[in-house]
Scaffold this active site. Sequence first.
Site, PDB file in Angstrom:
ATOM      1  N   GLU A  81      -0.602   8.976  -4.866  1.00  0.00           N
ATOM      2  CA  GLU A  81      -0.303  10.048  -3.902  1.00  0.00           C
ATOM      3  C   GLU A  81       1.167  10.035  -3.470  1.00  0.00           C
ATOM      4  OE1 GLU A  81      -3.225  10.474  -0.761  1.00  0.00           O
ATOM      5  OE2 GLU A  81      -1.731  11.289   0.604  1.00  0.00           O
ATOM      6  N   LYS A 265      -8.325   7.091   6.804  1.00  0.00           N
ATOM      7  CA  LYS A 265      -7.960   7.313   5.388  1.00  0.00           C
ATOM      8  C   LYS A 265      -6.451   7.121   5.216  1.00  0.00           C
ATOM      9  CE  LYS A 265      -6.952   9.788   1.501  1.00  0.00           C
ATOM     10  NZ  LYS A 265      -5.629  10.175   1.017  1.00  0.00           N
ATOM     11  N   ASP A 281     -10.361  -6.124  -4.918  1.00  0.00           N
ATOM     12  CA  ASP A 281     -11.488  -5.186  -4.950  1.00  0.00           C
ATOM     13  C   ASP A 281     -11.343  -4.202  -3.781  1.00  0.00           C
ATOM     14  OD1 ASP A 281     -13.934  -3.930  -4.687  1.00  0.00           O
ATOM     15  OD2 ASP A 281     -15.130  -5.753  -4.990  1.00  0.00           O
ATOM     16  N   HIS A 379       5.333  16.367   2.270  1.00  0.00           N
ATOM     17  CA  HIS A 379       4.566  16.313   1.019  1.00  0.00           C
ATOM     18  C   HIS A 379       5.118  17.261  -0.021  1.00  0.00           C
ATOM     19  CE1 HIS A 379       0.383  14.523   2.151  1.00  0.00           C
ATOM     20  NE2 HIS A 379       1.362  13.648   2.192  1.00  0.00           N
TER      21      HIS A 379
END
Length: 426
Positions: A81, A265, A281, A379
């Site tokens: 991202e 998130k 993991d 972004h």
Amino acid sequence: MRSSRIPGFYNKSLAERLAQTASSAELTPEDLSPWTTGGLTPEAADHMIENVIGLHSLPLGIGLNFMINGRDVLVPMAVEEPSVVAGASFMAKLARGGGGFFTTSSQPLMIGQMQVLDLDDVYSARLKILEHKDELLAAADEIDPVLKKFGGGARDLEVRIIHESPIGPFLVVHLIYDVRDAMGANAVNTACEKLSPTIAQITGGRVHLRILSNLADRRITRARCIIPLAELAFDDFSGERVRDGIIEAYAFAASDPYRAATHNKGIMNGVDAVVIATGNDWRAIEAGAHAYASRSGRYTSLSSWQKDKDGNLTGTLEMPMAIGIVGGATKVHPAARAAIQLMGIKTATELAEVIVAVGLAQNLAALRALATEGIQRGHMSLHARQVAIAAGASGELVEKVAAQMVAEKTVRSDRAEEIIKKMKSG
Ligand code: MEV
């Protein structure tokens, strides 16, 4: 590590960045060479999972400016991202003004669960297990001699009664195991499997599942930072406005699960990037993070943002961090080994603390953008480059096509194709 501050890093070529990263960490470019190819060969991958037919790559960027407990660290981040690496690096720079990140951790204790069924009396069975606690712990302690040699081993045994379930009441035995520098799944699962016949014998019941819990709430890492008010001001935004906007954004996440999921998130954008770069993991970390965020019975923010008596912004993050630096992909994957070497990490706890500091920086980057100019502006230019490449631009054309789309505030593949066509034809 000499310094995690490398001015102008962004404008250098890939090879220059690799060389500079190596020299800042007092390593050679060869030490970091796994990152030029991704590190893993198909043959090595074939020994890791089943039905291998190839490899899957991710970009590897360096998080700059991180100072953690007074030590500079260059942080490898594997993520697809845009804005994640830049955001974390920028916030780490702001945090330096307040001394960087301050971190602490609990002991590396994992929980193994054993489900005990077919009991006539769960209350008596619970006490019977506790009567044998010392011998059960002694037996569990012998199961992994390597862990024991490094100071790990069985630490405690707890027995919980599940009063209501679709099959009625049953017992859950928790084995608390110090796994030192391992992620711990193998050690804990093995210990649970080996202990369960004795537990069945003691209780007269049947031990069904034997598996670790990803809600690793005995293995907690914490990070905090202070962002000086003056560091928060930019363009037309005063430091006070940015600070208060960030605190209001945090309040939203603290009180609304719909916002908390997105807020967390953003934290995981940074956390997972380092977890993946070090071969750990990330599903275990995700599961643990979100379960921990729900521990009060209501899902909420993992971080907090407040102001101190001098008006500076203060941030904290506390979360389970079940990661390792021995065993599994952390040892087998050459790129993961390079990541550990770059950071000069010696223990899993040190790595956990880097990861949580990055999570906090990432959270701040998102909240600062959301509370001021909005997320899309930052972004847009990186996204525009991706769209330009996907539409067929290469070399210098990428920047040109992206710049035009940003100027037009239209980042779409059909528009990128049109611009490419126009630029190529003259
Ligand atoms: C995007 O990947 C992450 C953010 O949505 C996080 C947030 O909203 O806090 C920007």
